[in-house]
Design a protein around this motif. Sequence first.
Motif, mmCIF file in Angstrom:
data_model
loop_
_atom_site.group_PDB
_atom_site.id
_atom_site.type_symbol
_atom_site.label_atom_id
_atom_site.label_comp_id
_atom_site.label_asym_id
_atom_site.label_seq_id
_atom_site.Cartn_x
_atom_site.Cartn_y
_atom_site.Cartn_z
ATOM 1 N N CYS A 77 0.849 -1.187 0.000
ATOM 2 C CA CYS A 77 0.000 0.000 0.000
ATOM 3 C C CYS A 77 0.885 1.237 0.000
ATOM 4 O O CYS A 77 2.114 1.129 0.140
ATOM 5 C CB CYS A 77 -0.946 0.007 1.198
ATOM 6 S SG CYS A 77 -0.107 -0.052 2.806
ATOM 7 N N PRO A 119 -3.785 -0.578 -2.551
ATOM 8 C CA PRO A 119 -4.486 0.531 -1.888
ATOM 9 C C PRO A 119 -3.631 1.787 -1.773
ATOM 10 O O PRO A 119 -2.435 1.723 -1.477
ATOM 11 C CB PRO A 119 -4.824 -0.041 -0.511
ATOM 12 C CG PRO A 119 -4.839 -1.522 -0.712
ATOM 13 C CD PRO A 119 -3.784 -1.810 -1.725
ATOM 14 N N GLN A 149 -10.457 1.713 -8.825
ATOM 15 C CA GLN A 149 -9.670 1.581 -7.599
ATOM 16 C C GLN A 149 -10.308 2.409 -6.477
ATOM 17 O O GLN A 149 -10.682 3.565 -6.684
ATOM 18 C CB GLN A 149 -8.229 2.056 -7.831
ATOM 19 C CG GLN A 149 -7.467 1.233 -8.847
ATOM 20 C CD GLN A 149 -7.191 -0.179 -8.347
ATOM 21 O OE1 GLN A 149 -7.046 -0.410 -7.156
ATOM 22 N NE2 GLN A 149 -7.148 -1.125 -9.271
ATOM 23 N N LYS A 150 -10.404 1.815 -5.323
ATOM 24 C CA LYS A 150 -10.966 2.520 -4.169
ATOM 25 C C LYS A 150 -9.845 3.232 -3.420
ATOM 26 O O LYS A 150 -8.977 2.588 -2.826
ATOM 27 C CB LYS A 150 -11.686 1.538 -3.251
ATOM 28 C CG LYS A 150 -12.517 2.195 -2.159
ATOM 29 C CD LYS A 150 -13.320 1.163 -1.383
ATOM 30 C CE LYS A 150 -14.191 1.807 -0.330
ATOM 31 N NZ LYS A 150 -14.996 0.804 0.420
ATOM 32 N N TRP A 204 -8.504 5.931 -0.528
ATOM 33 C CA TRP A 204 -8.778 6.734 0.665
ATOM 34 C C TRP A 204 -8.317 8.162 0.352
ATOM 35 O O TRP A 204 -7.242 8.368 -0.216
ATOM 36 C CB TRP A 204 -8.001 6.200 1.862
ATOM 37 C CG TRP A 204 -8.485 4.908 2.433
ATOM 38 C CD1 TRP A 204 -9.036 3.864 1.765
ATOM 39 C CD2 TRP A 204 -8.423 4.520 3.803
ATOM 40 N NE1 TRP A 204 -9.323 2.840 2.627
ATOM 41 C CE2 TRP A 204 -8.959 3.215 3.889
ATOM 42 C CE3 TRP A 204 -7.968 5.121 4.969
ATOM 43 C CZ2 TRP A 204 -9.050 2.516 5.087
ATOM 44 C CZ3 TRP A 204 -8.043 4.439 6.169
ATOM 45 C CH2 TRP A 204 -8.594 3.147 6.232
ATOM 46 N N HIS A 219 -4.359 -2.399 5.502
ATOM 47 C CA HIS A 219 -3.740 -2.757 4.229
ATOM 48 C C HIS A 219 -2.276 -3.185 4.321
ATOM 49 O O HIS A 219 -1.748 -3.733 3.351
ATOM 50 C CB HIS A 219 -3.866 -1.593 3.250
ATOM 51 C CG HIS A 219 -5.283 -1.233 2.933
ATOM 52 N ND1 HIS A 219 -6.131 -2.109 2.287
ATOM 53 C CD2 HIS A 219 -6.007 -0.114 3.184
ATOM 54 C CE1 HIS A 219 -7.313 -1.539 2.137
ATOM 55 N NE2 HIS A 219 -7.269 -0.329 2.684
#
Length: 637
Positions: free
Chosen positions: A515, A571, A600-601, A603, A634
């Motif tokens: 990540c 991530p 893609q998710k 944050w 992650h």
Amino acid sequence: MLFSVTIGFAQDKKESSSLVLENVPDVPSSLVDRMTQYQNTRWAALSSWIPNGKGILMLTRFAETAQLHQVDFPGGDRKQITFFKEPVGGGTFCPDTTYRGFMFTRDAGGNEFSQLYWFDLKNGKYTLLSDGGRSQNSLPTWSNKGNKFTVVSTKRNGKDYDIYVADMKNPKEAKIILQQGGSWSVMDWSPDDKKILVQNYISANKSFVHVLDVETGALEQINSSNESIAYAGGYWSADGKGAFIISDANAEFQTLQYYDFASKKLTPITSSIHWDVSGMTINKKRTTIAFTINENGVSKIYTLNTSTKDIHELKGIPSGVIGGLKFHPNGKELGFVLNTPATPSDIFSIKLDNIALSRWTASEVGGLDNSTFVSPEQISFESFDNVNGKPRTIPAFYYKPKNVKGKIPVIIYIHGGPEAQALPTFSSFNAYLTNELGVAIIAPNVRGSSGYGKNYLLLDNGYKREDSVKDIGALLDWIAKQPELDASRVAVWGGSYGGYMVLASMTHYNARLKCAIDVVGISNFVTFLQNTEDYRKDLRRVEYGDERDPKMKEFLLQISPANHVDKITKPLFIIQGLNDPRVPASESEQMKLKMQSKGQKVWYMLAKDEGHGFRKKANVDHMQWAIVMFLQEHLLK
């Protein structure tokens, strides 16, 4: 901080008065409770000695933002003087005691348009001296008598750093004395207050020093040379016949040297010390200079007798990173700030006659036992290229958690700049990550970092930009060879240029990373150079390349992470300040949107009242909570 609005499922969005969050979970109270101690540490910075010698002006945070305080003696109570919602940038007392007060700077919402104010201690009132608009204004450089001062400001056109001079009788009426264009700064007034040393900054590897006549505006370059020379400070000698300057002229490192105006000769003073001189100051009588040496990230203080040119190391000072050197008005005592991996920045002073050390502040560490904080090990690893037939080595600091069972997950933390340097300094958040999460942190000084000589600094310029990214690949190779580290659980984290390095690392080494955390990072060099504030454009083009040149533009687009989001499948957490003048929020926004368009998710955290990094405590706290949750989800699972 609580959020109650949730919109949608695919992109979970929450918004408060200061933060916009996307896909960031609610913070559990258990995490807030555990991190509270780590987040309630403080620091102190020395702003100025009080002219009568009876105390100091210092900067620290007691509530949301950093403000100015007065301390009358070592270990004395801190008396807060400024009370603003926005952080104060720094302050300096007027040396002329006719005027009882100090100058300070302050911006709004992290926009870095710092405005200059005068604080009158006679009545407790402050007055705006600058234009109050979208300009940058420096703290003053005082004349020797203290009745005049210079200020550097961009108020003329918002782009160029001009030099102004003003008299304390009428401090609002500043007269422009230099408007050459580009980035200029003031080093020092001559002993007779008729001239000043000024610097024209081009890049980390190139600058020029001139003598500026205050009355006529005449400008004369010193030490003219065909060599690219970088200067980092300068003071006039007591007789006005020369100047002590820091430069890398005829040297690999930043060296303290003496320039004679008559002979135009530059004589090195610290050439036997093969590390950078990182800062210096001079006492009022100009008999003594104090300077620091950056020895692989650790500081040492020396003094120089300006008559004999003899240097002497000050012993008995705890090992750490030292800055903020300022002589007491009597010239016999030196104030400075000391920071170590286990202790936050605090203010000390040392008397030069008997080397007696005094501690002015003792910043809190949240009631924690700071002896448990990890001190880093200095390491190096081999990279992809060679130097004189041997593999190039890259220096780094390795924070290894204690008493961890099994293989240790790793965070690679990449500094910004790019001409900055990772230093072994205090971070209560890093202490939380190592102590509570059991994560190792490795902070490399990839090529292009300062502190290792001017040739190392040049290794990532222009078309060599991705060579520094290859250094991260070499570090991943090193991690894989360490029996205690878990090469299958590695995160990369960095801010500003370090944010670019994070995103670039993800496009090159996606399969080897779990990540990434990108804080105010560059995602597209072309849009960055087009949208950064005007006063930064030309300075950054020297480092990264000029996007107006078609060939360079093609190259910059080719290496920009926003154009390679299809290579990122792991991530990503993007953190940004809305008012960032350096790396505009559009850099983070476009990266987020491109990632989301690929399914893609991401944050995402946007602070509406911050700029290039977070400075308000509530925002910093929430950012750290979110980073911990991201890593738990992650990296550690």
